[in-house]
Design a protein around this motif. Structure first.
Motif, mmCIF file in Angstrom:
data_model
loop_
_atom_site.group_PDB
_atom_site.id
_atom_site.type_symbol
_atom_site.label_atom_id
_atom_site.label_comp_id
_atom_site.label_asym_id
_atom_site.label_seq_id
_atom_site.Cartn_x
_atom_site.Cartn_y
_atom_site.Cartn_z
ATOM 1 N N ALA B 105 -5.126 2.409 10.617
ATOM 2 C CA ALA B 105 -6.007 1.588 11.403
ATOM 3 C C ALA B 105 -7.353 2.073 11.494
ATOM 4 O O ALA B 105 -8.115 1.823 12.624
ATOM 5 N N ASN B 106 -7.725 3.198 10.637
ATOM 6 C CA ASN B 106 -8.966 3.984 10.429
ATOM 7 C C ASN B 106 -9.381 4.727 11.974
ATOM 8 O O ASN B 106 -10.567 4.901 12.207
ATOM 9 N N GLU B 107 -8.122 5.328 12.616
ATOM 10 C CA GLU B 107 -8.758 6.054 13.784
ATOM 11 C C GLU B 107 -8.734 7.213 13.425
ATOM 12 O O GLU B 107 -9.156 8.024 14.318
ATOM 13 N N ILE B 108 -8.066 7.950 12.492
ATOM 14 C CA ILE B 108 -8.165 9.279 12.166
ATOM 15 C C ILE B 108 -8.809 9.389 10.647
ATOM 16 O O ILE B 108 -8.659 8.583 9.678
ATOM 17 N N ALA B 109 -9.233 10.847 10.531
ATOM 18 C CA ALA B 109 -9.597 10.895 8.947
ATOM 19 C C ALA B 109 -8.667 11.326 8.159
ATOM 20 O O ALA B 109 -8.562 11.303 6.940
ATOM 21 N N GLU B 121 3.587 0.910 4.478
ATOM 22 C CA GLU B 121 2.576 1.860 4.950
ATOM 23 C C GLU B 121 1.064 1.641 4.120
ATOM 24 O O GLU B 121 0.110 1.400 4.549
ATOM 25 N N ALA B 122 1.450 1.945 2.854
ATOM 26 C CA ALA B 122 0.411 1.724 1.698
ATOM 27 C C ALA B 122 -0.188 0.299 1.902
ATOM 28 O O ALA B 122 -1.626 0.316 1.819
ATOM 29 N N ALA B 123 0.578 -0.611 1.918
ATOM 30 C CA ALA B 123 0.272 -1.967 2.009
ATOM 31 C C ALA B 123 -0.756 -2.154 3.141
ATOM 32 O O ALA B 123 -1.807 -2.915 3.222
ATOM 33 N N ASN B 124 -0.373 -1.410 4.567
ATOM 34 C CA ASN B 124 -1.314 -1.658 5.511
ATOM 35 C C ASN B 124 -2.492 -1.106 5.249
ATOM 36 O O ASN B 124 -3.572 -1.801 5.658
ATOM 37 N N CYS B 125 -2.472 0.260 4.565
ATOM 38 C CA CYS B 125 -3.877 0.701 4.258
ATOM 39 C C CYS B 125 -4.808 -0.303 3.441
ATOM 40 O O CYS B 125 -5.820 -0.377 3.800
ATOM 41 N N LYS B 126 -4.049 -0.812 2.504
ATOM 42 C CA LYS B 126 -4.706 -1.775 1.538
ATOM 43 C C LYS B 126 -5.492 -2.777 2.176
ATOM 44 O O LYS B 126 -6.673 -3.342 2.077
ATOM 45 N N GLU B 131 -8.675 3.345 1.585
ATOM 46 C CA GLU B 131 -8.521 4.148 0.317
ATOM 47 C C GLU B 131 -8.455 5.722 0.642
ATOM 48 O O GLU B 131 -8.958 6.164 1.572
ATOM 49 N N TYR B 132 -7.371 6.346 0.035
ATOM 50 C CA TYR B 132 -6.992 7.699 0.397
ATOM 51 C C TYR B 132 -6.775 8.550 -0.780
ATOM 52 O O TYR B 132 -6.453 7.961 -1.853
#
Lengths: 291, 334
Positions: B105-109, B121-126, B131-132
């Protein structure tokens, strides 16, 4: 005659026995709580007194027990109290005054009343979820000090309202009548007669609610108070931690030294609680004399 | 009159207190945005070796996730702070799953994780366009332990563990496990279902079938409770991270595990070289690539991977071999 007297004596002896038994029972009931508290304090003292050193207040948490302190947690707790205290005082006492002095005695008021009493008993984690939804997400305050303080304000509000209401209700009606008879308005009556006479009770309630708040962990974990914070929050939007979270973190570490550290943390928390409760008693005594 | 004064005094002091506090905070609210812009300004310079820039770094690097990885990140943050006192690294322990939720959710680095990221979870990030980079930071060896009073267990095979912990298991005494052992009732202890440790054991030993949940087993989120439980009952058995065994060696007996190639006792060496299988697991941090462009995050991630080895040993985990750390560090450059 003698038969009558004997029966009487027996009856009296019986009553005395019941009296004595109940006396013992009540002493036991009292001592269970007191003994549990004593056991806790002794246990914590034994473990924690060695680490009760200045570094506990001056150092940030560390992976090494020897250099670890709870500075950020202590400051976080104090800051949170400072935000909560005025907020919950104004909102809580305001609501109590409205409900007791202004609101009509109708179905709606009774419904509100019922709601508040119910809210006072809602588990604290529920307030955490509420705070997460409203303050953290909806108002996008993030996982910040202010979001934590708002959540805790919600948590203690019902307790303050109920205790303030009781204090206000205890003010004799004759005082209000006297005030009105002198031509005072509603607000003049409330502010100069009702509140001063009930202030002791109100303040006691507020302070006790505050001491409940500093021991709460669950709602703050929920809204995301953090575990390792090696800085002091310097704005309302900063990340923060509080004492119970720091203590929990220390207890769950494998090293024995951290358990001792947790014990000294508990001692500090207990001391803070005692000071607050003690000041509640002092305030009550002071104002009761004046009335 | 006196009473009214008292009440007003308290009201006034309350108001004054609020104002003073708000003012104190207000003075500093600019701090964050200021540091962010200065961070942007220095980002161009960050490609040069960080040494000369080091003193100027500031800003917030939010980290959350697994409580297992927490001691590693805490140690890295603490040491990093000694070099860069103005960079603030708050670390939370929402659990691996909770960490990924915030991460995507882009709340933490940075997300701490005691298992690799799951597909969903990877799909959510995508979907969120995040990208990580995944970095392996250390190993942990799940240690199976019994009470010190237990003198018959010499080792356990993976099949035996499976039979003992499986959902619906009928094993109640040690005799049920191996005929030569006494009919001492087994008392099971396990971390709770929310922990990554439970997940890992469930996956490595039980093939995700789930751990038994009956009156023979106690669950606890607090590993110290498990230590107490196992050491206090003669027929007790439990499992948890190696660090908790190391701190309680005097109370517990470590059980060598046979994964098909002979019984291996977990130790720094066997976990490091991978022979203690299948119960040794890698621990990760996930770094948001976009955040990595901030010089302070870049510096922290590099510091983390280059210095975590000795720190890992210190907090009870097992460091990767040196060449592995070099490989991981190389991932940050790409």
């Amino acid at each position: 005659m003698s038969i009558f007297q004997d029966a009487n004596r027996k009856q009296i002896a019986n009553r005395r026995r019941v009296d004595w038994l109940l006396h013992i029972l009540f002493v036991i009931a009292t001592s269970v709580g007191v003994l549990a508290l004593c056991a806790l304090i002794i246990d914590v003292l034994v473990d924690g007194v060695a680490r009760l050193q200045p570094q506990l207040f001056t150092e940030f948490p560390s992976r090494k027990a020897d250099g670890s302190g709870m500075k950020s947690a202590l400051v976080g707790t104090v800051y949170m109290l400072l935000i909560m205290l005025p907020l919950s005082f104004v909102l809580g006492v305001g609501a109590a005054i409205y409900l007791e002095e202004y609101a009509g005695k109708n179905r709606l008021t009774r419904l509100i009343q019922l709601n508040i009493s119910t809210l006072a008993g809602v588990p604290s984690i529920v307030y955490g979820i509420l705070g997460l939804t409203i303050f953290v997400r909806l108002m996008s305050l993030d996982r910040s000090l202010i979001a934590g303080a708002f959540t805790m304000t919600l948590l203690v509000l019902p307790i303050i309202i109920v205790s303030a209401q009781e204090a206000i209700r205890a003010v004799p009606k004759s005082r209000r009548d006297a005030s009105f008879a002198l031509g005072a308005t509603k607000w003049q009556t409330v502010s100069r007669s009702v509140i001063p006479s009930s202030l002791a009770g109100i303040l006691t309630g507020v302070i006790l609610a505050m001491s409940r708040a500093i021991g709460e962990t669950a709602p703050l974990v929920m809204i995301g108070a953090l575990t390792y914070v090696a800085f002091l929050p310097n704005s309302l939007m900063d990340s923060f931690t509080v004492m119970p979270i720091q203590i929990y973190n220390w207890i769950s570490k494998p090293q024995l030294e951290f358990k001792e550290l947790a014990a000294s943390g508990i001692l500090v928390l207990l001391a803070l609680l005692l000071i607050m409760n003690f000041s509640a008693i002092m305030l009550r005594n002071k104002y009761q004399k004046n009335v | 009159m006196l009473k009214a004064k008292g009440f007003k005094g308290i009201l006034m002091s309350g108001i004054v207190m609020t104002l003073v506090f708000a003012a104190a905070c207000g003075n500093n609210t600019g701090g964050n945005t200021a540091t962010n812009s200065s961070a942007a300004a220095t980002s161009a310079a960050s490609e040069a070796p960080a040494a000369s820039e080091a003193a100027k770094l500031s800003g917030d690097i939010k980290v959350d996730g697994s409580s297992t990885v927490f001691p590693l990140t805490e140690a890295a943050a603490e040491e990093f702070n000694k070099e860069h006192p103005d960079v603030r690294v708050p670390v939370g322990v929402s659990g691996t799953g909770g960490g990924f939720k915030q991460f995507c959710a882009n709340e933490i680095a940075i997300a701490d994780a005691s298992r690799p990221i799951k597909e969903e979870e990877a799909a959510n990030c995508k979907t969120a366009g995040i990208e990580y980079t995944e970095l392996t930071v250390a190993y942990d060896g799940l240690s199976v332990v019994v009470s010190k009073d237990n003198d018959f267990v010499d080792h356990l095979t993976v099949e035996e563990l499976n039979k003992m912990f499986m959902t619906g298991s009928t094993v109640t005494t040690w005799k049920d496990v191996r005929d030569t052992w006494p009919a001492e009732p087994i008392v099971f202890f396990s971390p709770g279902a929310d922990s990554g440790t439970y997940d890992y054991f469930n996956e490595a030993i039980l093939d995700k079938a789930g751990i038994r949940n009956d009156k023979a087993i106690s669950f606890s989120e607090d590993d110290n409770t498990l230590v107490q439980g196992v050491s206090g009952s003669k027929g007790g058995i439990g499992y948890f991270g190696f660090a908790y065994f190391e701190e309680n060696q005097d109370k517990l007996k470590l059980v060598p595990i046979d994964g098909g190639t002979g019984a291996i006792t977990p130790s720094h060496e066997t976990i490091k070289d991978g022979t203690y299988a299948p119960l040794s697991r890698p621990l990760f941090i996930y770094v948001n690539k976009k955040e990595l462009e901030r010089p302070e995050v870049n510096a922290f991630a590099n510091y983390y991977i280059n210095n975590i080895g000795p720190l890992a040993d210190e907090v009870g985990y097992i460091a990767l071999p040196d060449e592995k750390y070099a490989e991981e560090a190389a991932k940050l450059q790409s």
